[in-house]
Design an enzyme around this catalytic site. Structure first.
Site, mmCIF file in Angstrom:
data_model
loop_
_atom_site.group_PDB
_atom_site.id
_atom_site.type_symbol
_atom_site.label_atom_id
_atom_site.label_comp_id
_atom_site.label_asym_id
_atom_site.label_seq_id
_atom_site.Cartn_x
_atom_site.Cartn_y
_atom_site.Cartn_z
ATOM 1 N N CYS A 65 0.798 -1.233 0.027
ATOM 2 C CA CYS A 65 -0.020 -0.163 -0.110
ATOM 3 C C CYS A 65 0.858 1.203 -0.035
ATOM 4 O O CYS A 65 2.117 0.941 -0.284
ATOM 5 C CB CYS A 65 -1.024 -0.068 1.047
ATOM 6 S SG CYS A 65 -0.281 -0.025 2.707
ATOM 7 N N HIS A 98 14.752 -15.142 11.119
ATOM 8 C CA HIS A 98 14.414 -15.147 12.547
ATOM 9 C C HIS A 98 12.948 -15.199 12.880
ATOM 10 O O HIS A 98 12.515 -15.916 13.792
ATOM 11 C CB HIS A 98 14.987 -13.928 13.237
ATOM 12 C CG HIS A 98 16.463 -13.847 13.333
ATOM 13 N ND1 HIS A 98 16.987 -12.761 14.081
ATOM 14 C CD2 HIS A 98 17.463 -14.118 12.743
ATOM 15 C CE1 HIS A 98 18.375 -12.913 13.915
ATOM 16 N NE2 HIS A 98 18.558 -13.799 12.930
ATOM 17 N N HIS A 133 15.416 -19.738 16.994
ATOM 18 C CA HIS A 133 14.134 -18.833 16.680
ATOM 19 C C HIS A 133 12.898 -19.748 16.880
ATOM 20 O O HIS A 133 11.880 -19.022 16.663
ATOM 21 C CB HIS A 133 14.570 -18.297 15.366
ATOM 22 C CG HIS A 133 15.807 -17.451 15.370
ATOM 23 N ND1 HIS A 133 15.881 -16.307 16.040
ATOM 24 C CD2 HIS A 133 16.811 -17.861 14.576
ATOM 25 C CE1 HIS A 133 17.174 -15.758 15.923
ATOM 26 N NE2 HIS A 133 17.778 -16.601 15.021
HETATM 27 C C1 RB5 Z 1 -4.118 5.066 0.831
HETATM 28 O O1 RB5 Z 1 -4.029 6.799 0.867
HETATM 29 C C2 RB5 Z 1 -3.098 4.937 2.028
HETATM 30 O O2 RB5 Z 1 -3.686 5.302 3.457
HETATM 31 C C3 RB5 Z 1 -2.847 3.558 1.929
HETATM 32 O O3 RB5 Z 1 -2.151 3.182 1.036
HETATM 33 C C4 RB5 Z 1 -1.628 3.009 3.078
HETATM 34 O O4 RB5 Z 1 -0.783 3.770 3.222
HETATM 35 C C5 RB5 Z 1 -2.222 2.854 4.743
HETATM 36 O O5 RB5 Z 1 -1.907 2.488 5.557
#
Ligand code: RB5
Length: 145
Positions: A65, A98, A133
């Site tokens: 993300c 680990h 581990h």
């Molecule tokens: C999206 O704008 C953003 O919030 C998402 O991609 C991410 O970074 C969330 O943790």
């Protein structure tokens, strides 16, 4: 090894880079999208990957993300998932060796594609060291009860 991969809209470009890497490395994968650049909610795309890794359908997952944070928090809610948010090669190696992490999260807005590819390559090829581990990973699992 079979990989499940997804992103949200903030990780679409980097996901495509990592899909290219998986193709180059000849690693089997399924891309869980999204298929457009529309704004989506990252838990909706973390869940299908995390659940399929947890149930054994896929060996490991990669989630991307904007920051990698939302994806990693979401994935770690799924029982059996050890998702590591990684933005350097040292940690990529260490978390396999680990923590036996089974999902890798990265943030497209945090690192460039070159470093992300190196991180993914390292994480995909490093083995869990076991030994001392092992019991620590078992204690992580115990926290899920
Ligand atoms: C999206 O704008 C953003 O919030 C998402 O991609 C991410 O970074 C969330 O943790």
């Amino acid at each position: 090894m079979k990989i499940a991969i997804s992103s949200d809209h903030g990780g679409n470009n980097l996901r495509k880079e990592i899909v290219n890497l998986l193709n180059e490395l000849g690693i089997d994968y399924k891309d869980f999208g999204p298929q457009t650049d529309d704004s989506v909610d990252y838990p909706d795309y973390a869940a299908p990957v995390a659940e399929r890794v947890a149930n054994g359908e896929f060996d490991r997952g990669i989630l991307i993300c904007g920051t990698g944070i939302g994806m990693s928090i979401s994935a770690n809610k799924v029982k059996g998932i050890r998702c590591a948010l990684v933005h350097d090669v040292f940690s990529a190696k260490a978390t396999r060796g680990h923590n036996d992490s089974n999902v890798l999260a990265m943030g497209e807005r945090v690192i460039g594609p070159g470093l992300a590819r190196e991180i993914a390559k390292t994480w995909l090829t490093e083995e869990f060291e076991g030994g001392r581990h092992e019991k620590r990973v078992q204690k992580i699992t115990a926290l899920e009860q």
